[in-house]
Design a protein around this motif. Structure first.
Motif, PDB file in Angstrom:
ATOM      1  N   ARG A 122      41.357  53.723  51.171  1.00  0.00           N
ATOM      2  CA  ARG A 122      41.017  52.586  52.015  1.00  0.00           C
ATOM      3  C   ARG A 122      42.111  51.527  51.932  1.00  0.00           C
ATOM      4  N   VAL A 123      42.104  50.665  52.919  1.00  0.00           N
ATOM      5  CA  VAL A 123      43.102  49.604  52.925  1.00  0.00           C
ATOM      6  C   VAL A 123      42.947  48.730  51.688  1.00  0.00           C
ATOM      7  N   ASP A 124      44.064  48.243  51.188  1.00  0.00           N
ATOM      8  CA  ASP A 124      44.041  47.328  50.053  1.00  0.00           C
ATOM      9  C   ASP A 124      43.916  45.891  50.557  1.00  0.00           C
ATOM     10  N   VAL A 125      43.258  45.068  49.756  1.00  0.00           N
ATOM     11  CA  VAL A 125      43.038  43.670  50.125  1.00  0.00           C
ATOM     12  C   VAL A 125      43.427  42.796  48.936  1.00  0.00           C
ATOM     13  N   ARG A 126      44.133  41.711  49.222  1.00  0.00           N
ATOM     14  CA  ARG A 126      44.488  40.777  48.152  1.00  0.00           C
ATOM     15  C   ARG A 126      44.265  39.343  48.617  1.00  0.00           C
ATOM     16  N   VAL A 127      44.140  38.457  47.633  1.00  0.00           N
ATOM     17  CA  VAL A 127      43.990  37.031  47.925  1.00  0.00           C
ATOM     18  C   VAL A 127      45.383  36.432  48.091  1.00  0.00           C
ATOM     19  N   MET A 128      45.577  35.681  49.164  1.00  0.00           N
ATOM     20  CA  MET A 128      46.892  35.144  49.475  1.00  0.00           C
ATOM     21  C   MET A 128      47.149  33.767  48.858  1.00  0.00           C
ATOM     22  N   ASN A 129      46.106  33.052  48.477  1.00  0.00           N
ATOM     23  CA  ASN A 129      46.290  31.701  47.941  1.00  0.00           C
ATOM     24  C   ASN A 129      47.249  31.710  46.756  1.00  0.00           C
ATOM     25  N   ARG A 130      48.351  30.982  46.868  1.00  0.00           N
ATOM     26  CA  ARG A 130      49.311  30.947  45.763  1.00  0.00           C
ATOM     27  C   ARG A 130      48.741  30.194  44.563  1.00  0.00           C
ATOM     28  N   GLU A 131      48.114  29.052  44.838  1.00  0.00           N
ATOM     29  CA  GLU A 131      47.515  28.262  43.759  1.00  0.00           C
ATOM     30  C   GLU A 131      46.032  28.601  43.661  1.00  0.00           C
ATOM     31  N   ARG A 132      45.644  29.120  42.519  1.00  0.00           N
ATOM     32  CA  ARG A 132      44.242  29.479  42.308  1.00  0.00           C
ATOM     33  C   ARG A 132      43.534  28.278  41.666  1.00  0.00           C
ATOM     34  N   ILE A 133      43.521  27.164  42.397  1.00  0.00           N
ATOM     35  CA  ILE A 133      42.939  25.929  41.874  1.00  0.00           C
ATOM     36  C   ILE A 133      41.946  25.391  42.904  1.00  0.00           C
ATOM     37  N   LEU A 134      40.742  25.055  42.446  1.00  0.00           N
ATOM     38  CA  LEU A 134      39.722  24.498  43.318  1.00  0.00           C
ATOM     39  C   LEU A 134      39.658  22.996  43.094  1.00  0.00           C
ATOM     40  N   THR A 135      39.934  22.224  44.152  1.00  0.00           N
ATOM     41  CA  THR A 135      39.915  20.765  44.050  1.00  0.00           C
ATOM     42  C   THR A 135      38.817  20.148  44.899  1.00  0.00           C
ATOM     43  N   ASN A 136      38.005  20.997  45.537  1.00  0.00           N
ATOM     44  CA  ASN A 136      36.925  20.504  46.384  1.00  0.00           C
ATOM     45  C   ASN A 136      35.779  21.497  46.350  1.00  0.00           C
ATOM     46  N   TYR A 137      34.599  21.022  46.639  1.00  0.00           N
ATOM     47  CA  TYR A 137      33.438  21.919  46.654  1.00  0.00           C
ATOM     48  C   TYR A 137      33.499  22.897  47.823  1.00  0.00           C
ATOM     49  N   LEU A 164      40.697  34.941  39.035  1.00  0.00           N
ATOM     50  CA  LEU A 164      40.316  33.713  38.326  1.00  0.00           C
ATOM     51  C   LEU A 164      40.822  32.478  39.067  1.00  0.00           C
ATOM     52  N   PHE A 165      39.972  31.460  39.148  1.00  0.00           N
ATOM     53  CA  PHE A 165      40.333  30.183  39.748  1.00  0.00           C
ATOM     54  C   PHE A 165      40.037  29.074  38.748  1.00  0.00           C
ATOM     55  N   ASP A 166      40.955  28.100  38.653  1.00  0.00           N
ATOM     56  CA  ASP A 166      40.737  26.912  37.826  1.00  0.00           C
ATOM     57  C   ASP A 166      39.971  25.870  38.633  1.00  0.00           C
ATOM     58  N   VAL A 167      39.057  25.169  37.958  1.00  0.00           N
ATOM     59  CA  VAL A 167      38.254  24.137  38.615  1.00  0.00           C
ATOM     60  C   VAL A 167      38.806  22.761  38.255  1.00  0.00           C
ATOM     61  N   ARG A 168      39.204  22.011  39.287  1.00  0.00           N
ATOM     62  CA  ARG A 168      39.705  20.645  39.085  1.00  0.00           C
ATOM     63  C   ARG A 168      39.102  19.729  40.148  1.00  0.00           C
ATOM     64  N   ILE A 169      37.787  19.748  40.199  1.00  0.00           N
ATOM     65  CA  ILE A 169      37.062  18.884  41.138  1.00  0.00           C
ATOM     66  C   ILE A 169      36.687  17.628  40.365  1.00  0.00           C
ATOM     67  N   TYR A 170      37.481  16.587  40.509  1.00  0.00           N
ATOM     68  CA  TYR A 170      37.353  15.447  39.610  1.00  0.00           C
ATOM     69  C   TYR A 170      36.176  14.534  39.925  1.00  0.00           C
ATOM     70  N   ASP A 171      35.569  14.661  41.115  1.00  0.00           N
ATOM     71  CA  ASP A 171      34.382  13.829  41.336  1.00  0.00           C
ATOM     72  C   ASP A 171      33.196  14.335  40.535  1.00  0.00           C
ATOM     73  N   MET A 172      33.359  15.479  39.848  1.00  0.00           N
ATOM     74  CA  MET A 172      32.329  15.943  38.918  1.00  0.00           C
ATOM     75  C   MET A 172      32.165  14.956  37.758  1.00  0.00           C
ATOM     76  N   LEU A 173      33.246  14.216  37.466  1.00  0.00           N
ATOM     77  CA  LEU A 173      33.217  13.309  36.322  1.00  0.00           C
ATOM     78  C   LEU A 173      32.511  12.001  36.640  1.00  0.00           C
ATOM     79  N   MET A 174      32.260  11.757  37.907  1.00  0.00           N
ATOM     80  CA  MET A 174      31.672  10.474  38.318  1.00  0.00           C
ATOM     81  C   MET A 174      30.169  10.470  38.097  1.00  0.00           C
TER      82      MET A 174
END
Length: 845
Positions: free
Chosen positions: A733-748, A835-845
């Motif tokens: 089957r066709v291969d699939v990959r994630v294209m996002n260079r930065e695996r960082i989440l900054t928003n919900y 794997l994605f890193d979570v950096r949603i800083y309004d979580m701290l509010m």
């Protein structure tokens, strides 16, 4: 009785003899309890009952540790447990179990609850536990040492009928029973056996709802508002009066999205609720003020699908549709809830219309072919697509419920197809006939139908030991052959090659069927076509012609072949011809010719089924699929200018498109063609363009016999099933990959881009992936299923998907996992995790 059962359960849970002592102390505060039945039952169970008095502590200790150190004992005392400092048996109590017979204590033990803070909950809502079924369901839901929160969710789950003790599932099951609290039986049960106040406290906390007035109705509308407002690409105007805000918008949105993907029983209820909200909020009127692109990703309401269909229909009718833009939108819509609620059929019409418009533009740039080679090349490389998409459009149109709404589009498309497209192709065909075709029909370099056996079948019979199957499906046009080849290419370990072949002229059944048989010469005996002097009319005669060349050959109708096991008949045969007749059988009759395009669709399914049986049941390796001729079809009533006088003379055979005989007199609009290319002396005349002869019998819309490419360009599908060492053990089957260079989440809410590495081909099959974000095995985002079946170039194989995280489901600095599960087959398999890193800083509010 319950006490006895509970005591027995307690002893069953303790280590057996040889693994430690089984001793249970029961300090009973109930006065005058009758001990005898308990003693009898426990003795029968293998446990000795010893009554502890205030003055026999030493005797008890001696009995347990000296006289009988191995037997299980229930130590029963009719007084409260002494303080540890005053308890002379404390050393034994500490390595034993303690049993309490008050109802609350028994309940807490049953559910393995150790936290005393939960005791008040059991005591206050004792009515819940009076029903054995509720109590058992709760026991099945709770695990380990549950805390108060888990017990509350468990009780709500039991009362709501939820299969899991999670707030989204509980709320969904409550709402499924109605939005009116007074009429909702689940809500009434919660009020009767538990607490609606506790329910609403948990609802407010979990979904971030702050408004003072709350009800099942407003709760549902909060979910709808969260889903709708987050899916549209515009801000709702300030005049929009229906706002149900939440601090945890994504959590609310995900509940509705998951519900849209629920069971049919669940979604039927949801659709009714959404219809009411749609009407109440006047969604149609608000959306009409916006561009359709602004809500093309949203599927909250049914009306969105309706508006998109209306817009695309309008643009197709006005011929202003941007094909690329709409194809992207339709690709997304296929994954939405409402697509398969009747809209798939409407979109099928419009997708075909879009393709026709695209091909129409290309067709207008095509120059008239200079010769037969160009005529054939143009048709087989591009022009045939117009016939394919027009057929699919009409077939889809005939199966929708809103035919009058689409009538103008169909009328316009048909007018162009019949009066512009067919007329232009007809002119090119007439020019080819005039230049060379009438005297010398075969086009150089083109596979000829009369050479089919010698060029394609004979080499396998002569040089290999493979059994060869030939399927001949009457009136299978080239464009339908292209579609069938594409379908067959999706089969595992299949090599599929499609070739075009020039059918014999006149393009009718008897001559076409004879041309596909082995032989050197042609002849006529009345209407019967002869091959090497042998009749080719009928199944037995064709089998005889085959057996003259290959003694072990056989012929059979597909209907008979598929009806029963043919292993015995196949055994020992090297060559088998299977005859299929659905398209021609339907189209050749005036009463059924209107269903010709439906017959094509049925034929494609039939032929897929035949290949499946040949490969799966009879281990076929080599299969050829072809036809005797194609057909010309016009959906409208044929106009008078296209009707002409019949050919006169000594007629042997003929239909509305050709005549065969001697001394033929040909009217204007027809032309004589030479049959010397077949070694025949008979004369033939064919109707030019799309003309029909006025004769008795048969319909006028579905015809064949002439020289139009729809009649004479036919497919040859060469199917090879790979076996042995070269066989793939599983589909690639066709291969699939994630294209996002930065695996960082900054928003919900964020976008993830997926790339399909290879285009769909014979070597690479499509892949279905179910995708969502997880933290510690708990899903924390919306879940979507993606189909990677793209055939375009690199730039066209990217798919952007928006995800929403549940608020507070993960903390800043933590990691979450994008899980991709392969659901292409019946068995779900993990495909990949990122794997994605979570950096949603309004979580701290």
């Amino acid at each position: 009785m319950e006490i006895i059962m509970e005591l027995q359960k307690r002893f069953e849970a303790l280590p057996k003899s040889g693994q430690g002592r089984q001793i249970v102390f029961w300090y009973d505060t109930v006065p005058n309890r009758e001990l005898e039945p308990i003693q009898e039952a426990m003795t029968e169970f293998g446990v000795q009952v010893w009554e502890l008095h205030e003055n026999n502590a030493f005797a008890t200790k001696y009995q347990l540790e000296v006289n009988d150190p191995d037997t299980p004992y229930l130590i029963y005392a009719r007084f409260p447990r002494p303080d540890d400092i005053d308890n002379s048996l404390l050393d034994i109590v500490l390595y034993s179990e303690t049993f309490e017979a008050d109802d609350i204590a028994m309940l807490m033990h049953r559910y393995h609850v150790e936290q005393l803070s939960v005791r008040d909950l059991f005591a206050q809502y004792r009515a819940f536990f009076n029903d054995k079924r509720r109590a058992q369901k709760l026991e099945n839901l709770l695990q380990g040492n549950p805390n108060q929160e888990q017990v509350i969710l468990g009780m709500l789950a039991v009362l709501s009928g939820s299969p899991s003790a999670t707030m989204p599932t509980i709320i969904k099951h409550i709402l499924l029973r109605g939005l009116d609290e007074e009429k909702n039986p689940v809500y009434q049960d919660i009020s009767k056996f538990f607490s609606t106040d506790i329910l609403w406290q948990h609802v407010r906390a979990y979904f971030g709802i702050e408004q003072e007035e709350i009800s099942l109705q407003t709760l549902f509308q909060t979910f709808v508002y969260a889903h709708f407002s987050s899916e549209i690409d515009f801000d709702l105007p300030v005049q929009f009066p229906y706002r149900y805000p939440s601090r945890l918008q994504n959590t609310c949105r995900i509940l509705l999205e998951d519900w849209l993907k629920g069971t049919e029983k669940e979604t039927v209820v949801l659709e009714e609720y959404l219809a009411d909200v749609e009407a109440k909020w006047s969604i149609r009127e608000w959306l009409l003020e916006e561009s359709y692109e602004a809500y093309s990703r949203c599927d909250t309401f049914r009306v969105i699908e309706q508006l998109l269909v209306e817009k695309l229909l309008d643009e197709c009718t006005q011929e202003t549709a941007h094909t690329g833009k709409w194809q992207d939108i339709l690709f997304v819509r296929r994954t939405k809830h409402w697509y398969e609620k009747g809209f798939d059929k409407l979109y099928a019409v419009l997708e075909a219309a879009l393709s026709i418009l695209e091909q129409k533009h290309s067709f207008q740039q095509v120059f008239a072919p200079k010769n037969g080679e160009e005529w054939m090349k143009q048709y087989t490389e591009s022009v045939y697509k117009i016939d394919l998409h027009y057929r699919k459009m009409i077939y889809a149109y005939e199966r929708i419920n809103y035919m009058e709404r689409f009538a103008q589009l169909i009328e316009q498309m048909t007018d162009w197809y019949e009066h512009r497209y067919l007329s232009k192709v007809a002119q090119w065909t007439d020019d080819f006939l005039e230049q060379q075709g009438k005297e010398k029909w075969p086009i150089p370099g083109m596979l000829q139908q009369q050479s089919f056996y010698q060029q394609l079948i004979h080499p396998f019979i002569e040089k290999t030991t493979e059994r060869v199957f030939v399927i001949i499906s009457d009136a299978l046009r080239y464009e339908a052959g292209v579609e069938l080849a594409e379908r067959l290419q999706k089969r595992m370990n299949a090599e599929v090659e499609l070739r075009s072949m020039q059918a014999s002229l006149p393009s009718y059944t008897q001559l076409g069927m004879a041309s596909l048989l082995p032989g050197r010469t042609f002849g006529y005996q009345g209407k019967t076509v002869l091959r090497d002097g042998m009749s080719t009319r009928g199944l037995d005669k064709r089998e005889a012609v085959l057996q003259k060349r290959e003694a072990t050959a056989g012929a059979m109708n597909v209907t008979e072949f598929m009806a029963s096991n043919q292993a015995e008949w196949i055994r020992g045969r090297r060559l088998i011809y299977l005859y299929h007749d659905r398209i021609d059988s339907v189209g050749d009759k005036q009463k059924s010719e209107n269903y010709a395009y439906g017959a094509v669709e049925d034929t494609l399914r039939d032929l897929e089924g035949v290949v499946q049986k040949l490969v799966g049941t009879y281990s076929a390796v080599r299969i050829f699929i072809t036809t005797d001729h194609g057909f010309l079809y016009q959906t409208r009533k044929v106009d008078a200018p296209n009707k002409m006088m019949a050919v006169s003379g000594d007629i042997i055979d003929g239909n509305r498109r050709f005549a065969l005989g001697y001394g033929l007199s040909v009217p204007i609009g027809a032309k004589k063609v030479s049959l010397t290319y077949l070694g025949l002396e008979e004369e033939a005349a064919i109707a030019l363009g799309t003309n029909r002869f006025q004769i008795q019998g048969g319909g006028l819309k579905f015809v064949h016999g002439g020289a139009m490419p729809q009649e004479t360009v036919v497919p040859v599908i060469m199917y090879h099933q790979i076996r042995g060492l070269a066989k793939k053990k599983q589909e690639e089957r066709v291969d699939v990959r994630v294209m996002n260079r930065e695996r960082i989440l900054t928003n919900y809410r964020f976008k993830v881009s997926f790339f399909q590495e290879q285009k769909i081909s014979e070597e690479r099959m499509l892949r279905h992936l179910r995708v969502a974000f997880y933290k510690d095995e708990v899903r924390i985002s919306n879940e979507t299923t993606l189909v990677f079946d793209l055939t375009g170039d690199t730039a066209d194989r990217q798919l952007d998907v928006f995800f929403s995280l549940r608020e507070h489901s993960v903390s800043v600095g933590e990691k979450c996992v994008l899980r991709m599960e392969d659901v292409t087959d019946s068995k779900t398999k993990l495909y990949r995790e990122e794997l994605f890193d979570v950096r949603i800083y309004d979580m701290l509010m």
